[in-house]
Design a protein around this motif. Structure first.
Motif, PDB file in Angstrom:
ATOM      1  N   SER A   1      32.383  35.696 -49.235  1.00 52.53           N
ATOM      2  CA  SER A   1      32.497  36.454 -50.488  1.00 52.53           C
ATOM      3  C   SER A   1      33.533  35.837 -51.416  1.00 52.53           C
ATOM      4  CB  SER A   1      32.919  37.905 -50.197  1.00 52.53           C
ATOM      5  OG  SER A   1      31.969  38.545 -49.368  1.00 52.53           O
TER       6      SER A   1
ATOM      7  N   ALA B   1      34.212  37.768 -45.065  1.00 52.09           N
ATOM      8  CA  ALA B   1      35.138  38.475 -45.967  1.00 52.09           C
ATOM      9  C   ALA B   1      36.085  37.516 -46.665  1.00 52.09           C
ATOM     10  CB  ALA B   1      35.940  39.498 -45.161  1.00 52.09           C
TER      11      ALA B   1
ATOM     12  N   ALA C   1      35.198  44.204 -47.123  1.00 50.45           N
ATOM     13  CA  ALA C   1      34.073  43.268 -46.951  1.00 50.45           C
ATOM     14  C   ALA C   1      33.758  43.108 -45.468  1.00 50.45           C
ATOM     15  CB  ALA C   1      34.411  41.916 -47.577  1.00 50.45           C
TER      16      ALA C   1
ATOM     17  N   SER D   1      30.307  44.220 -43.512  1.00 46.98           N
ATOM     18  CA  SER D   1      29.538  43.268 -42.714  1.00 46.98           C
ATOM     19  C   SER D   1      29.201  43.890 -41.355  1.00 46.98           C
ATOM     20  CB  SER D   1      30.375  41.994 -42.543  1.00 46.98           C
ATOM     21  OG  SER D   1      29.642  40.993 -41.947  1.00 46.98           O
TER      22      SER D   1
END
Ligand SMILES: NC(=O)C1=CN([C@@H]2O[C@H](COP(=O)(O)OP(=O)(O)OC[C@H]3O[C@@H](n4cnc5c(N)ncnc54)[C@H](OP(=O)(O)O)[C@@H]3O)[C@@H](O)[C@H]2O)C=CC1
Ligand SMILES: O=C(O)[C@@H]1CCC=N1
Length: 273
Positions: free
Chosen positions: A176, A172, A261, A265
């Motif tokens: 990303s 995260a 995020a 995941s």
């Protein structure tokens, strides 16, 4: 017979391969023979220029390859693992780059094989400027882990994690993260255009500003908050802009995005199990 096999030859695999080539060139890694398996013929064409053999189908001699790097999307991982499990040997070492999927889940798709290391890289890896989290369970020996770390170090910063669940948090942030920064650059460019700059000028200024600020933060001992203060004159233009960020809770937006995020995941593991 190859030393390393990439299973999936897309963005992340080629970014790591660039690191490997850098390592070979600098002498940090020995000369390595690399095979890449990808189901798309067009993707395989770029691999020759990276010094690897691109192959459409997994063959029996995969068994002779010590390190397999699993680099398909999480949604394709189960099918891939189940198709290659028959070639696995007791000493085969697996490195997965997939977001979300735990070593336990991947092991269950590889007939219970336990020598699985996970990493969470990012795309600046292709320039040797990556930031990668790594996790190895106890079933991987020190020597095997060292071999993987020596490969990943050629791609930039590596951070070893002791707690596998933190891989979702690393994803995260740095996994990303490049997309967040590109999104911010897009916003700067659009803002510059709205303020009357032509697009090329706006883009050049935006990219150099992000690169310059990143390098300044990276090369300076000064805390990032102080670097920010150094730009922010009392009653000046930066203060006027930061007031708008604060009014709209910019930091909270970023933190909420990162939590989304991280949660995604975690979900990927459950969805693909
Ligand atoms: N991109 C990034 O910034 C990051 C990605 N990751 C992780 O890396 C992994 C790969 O992502 P990325 O490189 O972006 O993905 P890509 O789609 O660029 O690459 C994956 C490739 O594998 C192919 N493929 C799918 N299934 C198989 C199969 N069974 N056998 C052979 N090839 C197959 C895909 O083909 P097709 O397209 O036809 O399916 C595609 O060409 C993901 O798990 C992701 O979570 C981790 C960190 C950062
Ligand atoms: O978006 C994704 O799922 C992958 C993992 C981290 C970056 N890209």
């Amino acid at each position: 017979m190859s030393d390393i096999a990439f299973l999936g030859g897309g963005n992340m695999a080629s970014a790591i391969m660039n690191g490997i080539n850098r390592g070979i060139k600098s002498g940090d890694l020995p000369q390595l023979i690399v095979d890449v398996f990808d189901k798309n013929k067009d993707k395989l064409e770029i691999w020759a220029s990276l010094g690897a053999s691109g192959l459409l189908n997994v063959q029996e001699n995969l068994s002779n390859t010590k390190l397999w790097i699993l680099a398909v999307k999480p949604q394709n991982m189960r099918e891939l693992c189940e198709s290659i499990a028959k070639y696995i040997r007791e000493d085969t070492l697996i490195l997965s780059v997939a977001a979300g999927l735990s070593t336990e889940v991947i092991s269950s798709w590889l007939s219970g094989h336990k020598k699985i290391v996970r990493c969470m890289p990012n795309t600046p890896t292709s320039l040797g400027m990556g930031a990668t989290g790594i996790f190895a369970p106890k079933s991987v020996s020190e020597q095997e882990y060292s071999m993987i770390k020596s490969i990943l170090r050629t791609t930039g910063l590596t951070i070893e994690l002791q707690d596998e669940s933190l891989m979702d948090s690393v994803g995260a942030l740095s996994g990303s993260g490049p997309a967040y920064i590109f999104y911010f650059i897009e916003a700067l460019v659009e803002g510059g255009v709205e303020l009357g700059l032509d697009r090329n000028t706006s883009e050049e200024l935006a990219i150099k500003t992000v690169v310059g600020a990143g390098l300044l933060a990276s090369n300076s001992d000064t805390p990032v908050s102080k670097l920010r203060e150094n730009v922010t004159s009392k009653g000046g233009t930066t203060r006027a802009a930061l007031d708008v960020f604060e009014k709209h809770n910019f930091k909270e937006i970023v933190k909420e995005a990162m939590k989304a995020a991280r949660n995604r995941s975690e979900q990927l593991s459950k969805e693909n199990n």
